[in-house]
Scaffold this motif. Structure first.
Motif, PDB file in Angstrom:
ATOM      1  N   ILE A   9     -53.575 -10.567  40.682  1.00  0.00           N
ATOM      2  CA  ILE A   9     -53.559 -12.097  39.869  1.00  0.00           C
ATOM      3  C   ILE A   9     -52.155 -12.190  40.139  1.00  0.00           C
ATOM      4  O   ILE A   9     -51.951 -13.366  40.177  1.00  0.00           O
ATOM      5  N   ASN A  13     -48.315 -12.826  45.899  1.00  0.00           N
ATOM      6  CA  ASN A  13     -48.510 -13.714  47.167  1.00  0.00           C
ATOM      7  C   ASN A  13     -49.443 -14.374  46.056  1.00  0.00           C
ATOM      8  O   ASN A  13     -48.910 -15.740  46.930  1.00  0.00           O
ATOM      9  N   VAL A  14     -50.037 -14.197  45.429  1.00  0.00           N
ATOM     10  CA  VAL A  14     -51.135 -15.483  44.934  1.00  0.00           C
ATOM     11  C   VAL A  14     -50.458 -16.083  43.830  1.00  0.00           C
ATOM     12  O   VAL A  14     -50.858 -17.725  44.387  1.00  0.00           O
ATOM     13  N   ILE A  15     -49.441 -15.839  43.360  1.00  0.00           N
ATOM     14  CA  ILE A  15     -48.631 -17.067  42.802  1.00  0.00           C
ATOM     15  C   ILE A  15     -47.930 -17.675  43.539  1.00  0.00           C
ATOM     16  O   ILE A  15     -48.284 -19.318  43.343  1.00  0.00           O
ATOM     17  N   ASP A  16     -47.260 -16.939  44.640  1.00  0.00           N
ATOM     18  CA  ASP A  16     -46.627 -18.294  45.296  1.00  0.00           C
ATOM     19  C   ASP A  16     -48.434 -19.037  46.108  1.00  0.00           C
ATOM     20  O   ASP A  16     -47.561 -20.327  46.595  1.00  0.00           O
ATOM     21  N   LEU A  17     -49.278 -18.556  46.670  1.00  0.00           N
ATOM     22  CA  LEU A  17     -50.290 -19.532  47.132  1.00  0.00           C
ATOM     23  C   LEU A  17     -50.493 -20.365  46.245  1.00  0.00           C
ATOM     24  O   LEU A  17     -50.795 -21.286  46.208  1.00  0.00           O
ATOM     25  N   ALA A  18     -50.160 -19.759  45.112  1.00  0.00           N
ATOM     26  CA  ALA A  18     -50.911 -21.090  43.757  1.00  0.00           C
ATOM     27  C   ALA A  18     -50.198 -22.659  43.906  1.00  0.00           C
ATOM     28  O   ALA A  18     -50.158 -23.501  43.693  1.00  0.00           O
ATOM     29  N   VAL A  19     -48.600 -22.122  43.715  1.00  0.00           N
ATOM     30  CA  VAL A  19     -47.420 -22.941  43.534  1.00  0.00           C
ATOM     31  C   VAL A  19     -47.334 -24.094  44.967  1.00  0.00           C
ATOM     32  O   VAL A  19     -47.368 -25.003  45.204  1.00  0.00           O
ATOM     33  N   VAL A  21     -50.483 -24.696  46.641  1.00  0.00           N
ATOM     34  CA  VAL A  21     -51.236 -25.570  46.854  1.00  0.00           C
ATOM     35  C   VAL A  21     -51.457 -26.317  46.091  1.00  0.00           C
ATOM     36  O   VAL A  21     -51.200 -27.593  46.260  1.00  0.00           O
ATOM     37  N   ILE A  22     -50.270 -25.811  44.781  1.00  0.00           N
ATOM     38  CA  ILE A  22     -50.101 -27.723  43.878  1.00  0.00           C
ATOM     39  C   ILE A  22     -49.270 -28.421  44.915  1.00  0.00           C
ATOM     40  O   ILE A  22     -49.593 -29.182  44.153  1.00  0.00           O
TER      41      ILE A  22
END
Length: 133
Positions: A9, A13-19, A21-22
């Motif tokens: 988590i 990459n996961v944090i970039d993807l979350a940002v 998507v938002i």
């Protein structure tokens, strides 16, 4: 297992993807609002004041009782909503094209490689030859 999940988590990459998507959701709301609230009234005005969402082909009309209650609802093909969807797609595509085009202009152009000059070895050889003379 919990430690592995935490590492997964917390990777970039996961944090970039979350940002992403938002932000995509927020940009989608802005573009949808622009199309719905600004562009569609203009398109409707040029189309003679027609709201495309109201266009339909009635297959069977509604049956209304004497007291005004609907006993059988209307069965209709709502092709106007489909026309709205197509117009929305075209406008959203154009707006996103303009956004990407503006974004690409803000990027710094790639630097051209420095012109190839003499290497250090060539310069040392020239100095050696000059000293010999």
């Amino acid at each position: 297992m919990l430690k592995e999940f935490k590492n997964f988590i917390m990777t970039g990459n996961v944090i970039d993807l979350a940002v992403a998507v938002i932000l995509a959701g927020a940009v989608g709301l802005v573009v949808n609002g622009f199309v719905t609230d600004i562009m569609m009234p203009i398109v409707g005005n040029f189309a003679g004041g027609v709201d495309f969402a109201d266009l339909k082909y009635v297959l069977s009309p509604a049956n209304v009782a004497a007291d005004g209650t609907v006993t059988k609802p209307e069965n209709a093909i709502m092709y106007g909503r489909w026309v709205n969807s197509i117009i929305n797609l075209i406008i959203v595509g154009f707006v996103l094209f303009m956004i990407v085009k503006a974004y690409n202009k803000t990027k710094a152009p790639a630097e051209a490689p420095a012109p190839a000059g003499p290497s250090e070895l060539d310069v040392l050889k020239e100095i050696r030859d000059a000293l010999k003379k």
